[in-house]
Write an enzyme that holds these catalytic residues in place. Structure first.
Site, mmCIF file in Angstrom:
data_model
loop_
_atom_site.group_PDB
_atom_site.id
_atom_site.type_symbol
_atom_site.label_atom_id
_atom_site.label_comp_id
_atom_site.label_asym_id
_atom_site.label_seq_id
_atom_site.Cartn_x
_atom_site.Cartn_y
_atom_site.Cartn_z
ATOM 1 N N HIS A 1 -4.862 -3.185 -2.800
ATOM 2 C CA HIS A 1 -4.431 -2.233 -3.835
ATOM 3 C C HIS A 1 -4.184 -2.885 -5.192
ATOM 4 O O HIS A 1 -3.787 -2.210 -6.135
ATOM 5 C CB HIS A 1 -3.180 -1.490 -3.365
ATOM 6 C CG HIS A 1 -3.437 -0.689 -2.134
ATOM 7 N ND1 HIS A 1 -3.980 0.578 -2.179
ATOM 8 C CD2 HIS A 1 -3.298 -0.999 -0.820
ATOM 9 C CE1 HIS A 1 -4.133 1.021 -0.935
ATOM 10 N NE2 HIS A 1 -3.730 0.086 -0.100
ATOM 11 N N LYS B 1 -11.565 0.464 -2.170
ATOM 12 C CA LYS B 1 -10.564 1.188 -2.952
ATOM 13 C C LYS B 1 -10.973 1.209 -4.422
ATOM 14 O O LYS B 1 -11.857 1.978 -4.778
ATOM 15 C CB LYS B 1 -9.184 0.618 -2.650
ATOM 16 C CG LYS B 1 -8.797 1.102 -1.246
ATOM 17 C CD LYS B 1 -7.704 0.404 -0.552
ATOM 18 C CE LYS B 1 -7.580 0.995 0.857
ATOM 19 N NZ LYS B 1 -6.819 0.184 1.769
ATOM 20 N N SER C 1 0.805 -1.221 0.000
ATOM 21 C CA SER C 1 0.000 0.000 0.000
ATOM 22 C C SER C 1 0.837 1.270 0.000
ATOM 23 O O SER C 1 0.404 2.284 -0.532
ATOM 24 C CB SER C 1 -0.942 0.006 1.199
ATOM 25 O OG SER C 1 -0.226 -0.072 2.408
HETATM 26 C C1 LIG Z 1 -6.989 -0.119 3.137
HETATM 27 C C2 LIG Z 1 -6.395 -1.427 3.483
HETATM 28 C C3 LIG Z 1 -7.070 -2.353 4.271
HETATM 29 C C4 LIG Z 1 -8.367 -2.007 4.961
HETATM 30 O O1 LIG Z 1 -9.431 -1.982 4.087
HETATM 31 P P1 LIG Z 1 -10.728 -1.107 4.472
HETATM 32 O O2 LIG Z 1 -11.793 -1.689 3.620
HETATM 33 O O3 LIG Z 1 -10.397 0.307 4.166
HETATM 34 O O4 LIG Z 1 -10.965 -1.338 5.939
HETATM 35 C C5 LIG Z 1 -6.515 -3.591 4.454
HETATM 36 N N1 LIG Z 1 -5.332 -3.911 3.908
HETATM 37 C C6 LIG Z 1 -4.620 -3.036 3.171
HETATM 38 C C7 LIG Z 1 -3.322 -3.452 2.586
HETATM 39 C C8 LIG Z 1 -5.128 -1.765 2.935
HETATM 40 O O5 LIG Z 1 -4.427 -0.888 2.234
#
Ligand SMILES: *Cc1c(COP(=O)(O)O)cnc(C)c1O
Length: 391
Positions: free
Chosen positions: A212, A242, A184
């Site tokens: 991601h 995302k 990320s």
């Molecule tokens: C954003 C993220 C999460 C959490 O996901 P949400 O749906 O925002 O709670 C988990 N793992 C990674 C690698 C992330 O970047």
């Protein structure tokens, strides 16, 4: 009523953060349309959103969400196992399983809830968890919650994983091998084929977090499809928050594993199902991801243009970091870009390791070529990268 000792504790902690320039503020940001945001009364082009395909503000996803909300209301009303499961949820799970080519899928309230639930359900005190040292905070939270022995391994280093497995696997009942498919804060791909071979050889369970990767790499199907051969990790976790532009987390797995998670993961069992409108938006987003190849390809194309023209290592995802190191200098670089009209939020510890504060650029299908060209000029003006490499 207030408690003096509690207030003193909060004040002490905050001033310590302040001294280290680590205190953060919620900056009010209105995402207006596409990649435009309004902050501090100014309109900026955001290169800091994870809405990689612009689906959070897309006419089709919005229409799907509104229509379902009008019909079914704003809340699920209960946890999934009570009355909070709707055919919309199961349709979404089927669609996810189809995209990832797994037997089944389970949708959670968020990616964070998915990770803490899955990991702590599958591992316990007799077990071993090997986790990439740069893995997301909620992967570490789930690992600690499980009570298993947790050993971080050097980032993206299969030889380090092999050494840990050779030394410690035999002393434990089960072993989970945890990594992000696309990291990320660094944007690099995990060496999934090598990790999958090690998992096979040492009987470890490979779990990938594709927060991601999904919607962006591997033709939109995610990091398992971004390597020469598909990597069939038995546990493929991700988020709908995302690239899918909605909200929620998921696990794609076999039917048996999905059933166990539906029965035993506390963050699934004891948390309310996602609202119908959110599920409808996510389902529509998945339909677009499956059908619009040009849109899916664009974030990576733009990221590669950025790295090529700035002479940076080639982007492997929609995320490109420029590591500055010093936190103060990173904040100043972010402020300079903001004054040029670009929102690139500085990332600092504890989100990244100490001494690696950085600008983290994310590219979206919603960016125009002109916006990316303008960003490249603004970054060049900061003098952070060598020189314009081509163009
Ligand atoms: C954003 C993220 C999460 C959490 O996901 P949400 O749906 O925002 O709670 C988990 N793992 C990674 C690698 C992330 O970047």
């Amino acid at each position: 009523m207030s408690s003096p000792s509690l207030e003193a504790f909060a004040a002490r902690k905050l001033s310590s953060l302040e001294r280290r320039r680590l205190r953060r503020q919620l900056a009010i940001t209105d995402r207006i349309e596409g990649v435009s945001v309004e902050r501090n009364g100014r309109r900026l082009v955001s290169f800091s959103c994870n809405d990689y395909l612009g689906l959070a503000n897309d006419p089709q996803t919005k229409a799907a969400s509104i229509a379902v909300t009008t019909r079914l209301g704003t809340g699920a009303g209960a946890s999934r196992l009570v009355t909070g499961s709707h055919s919309l949820h199961t349709d979404l799970e089927r669609r996810l399983a189809r995209i990832k080519d797994t037997e089944d899928a389970v949708v959670f309230g968020s990616g964070y809830l998915a990770n803490i639930g899955i990991i702590a359900t599958l591992a316990g005190t007799p077990d071993l968890i090997l986790v990439d040292e740069l893995a997301h905070s909620c992967i570490l939270a789930g690992s600690r919650l499980s009570g298993a022995r947790v050993i971080p391994f050097a980032h993206n280093d299969p030889e380090a994983v092999e050494r840990e497995l050779a030394s410690h696997r035999g002393d434990h009942r089960h072993c989970l091998l945890l990594t992000e498919g696309v990291f990320s804060m660094d944007g690099d791909l995990a060496p999934l084929p090598a990790l999958a071979r090690l998992a096979d050889r040492f009987d470890a369970w490979l779990m990938t977090d594709d927060a991601h990767g999904f919607g962006v790499v591997g033709g939109g199907r995610g990091s398992g499809f971004a390597h020469p051969e598909p990597v069939e990790a038995p546990l493929q976790m991700g988020t709908l928050s995302k690239a899918a532009g909605a909200y929620g987390g998921y696990l794609c797995a076999s039917h048996g594993v999905a059933e166990l998670i539906r029965n035993r993961a506390p963050s699934f069992v004891y948390s309310t199902g996602l609202p119908p409108g959110t599920i409808a938006a996510a389902a529509e987003a998945l339909r677009i991801i499956e059908s619009d190849a040009a849109r899916v390809a664009r974030p990576l194309e733009l990221a590669r243009r950025f790295t090529r023209e700035l002479g940076l290592p080639e982007a492997q995802s929609a995320i490109v970091p420029i590591v500055i190191g010093d936190t103060g200098a990173t904040l100043e670089a972010g402020a300079a870009l903001e004054s040029s009209g670009y929102l690139v939020v500085p990332i600092r510890p504890p989100t990244v390791p100490p001494g690696t504060s950085r600008l983290r650029f994310t590219f979206s299908a919603g960016h125009t070529n002109e916006q990316v060209a303008g960003l490249i000029d603004a970054v060049l003006a900061l003098g952070l990268t060598r020189t314009r490499a081509s163009a």
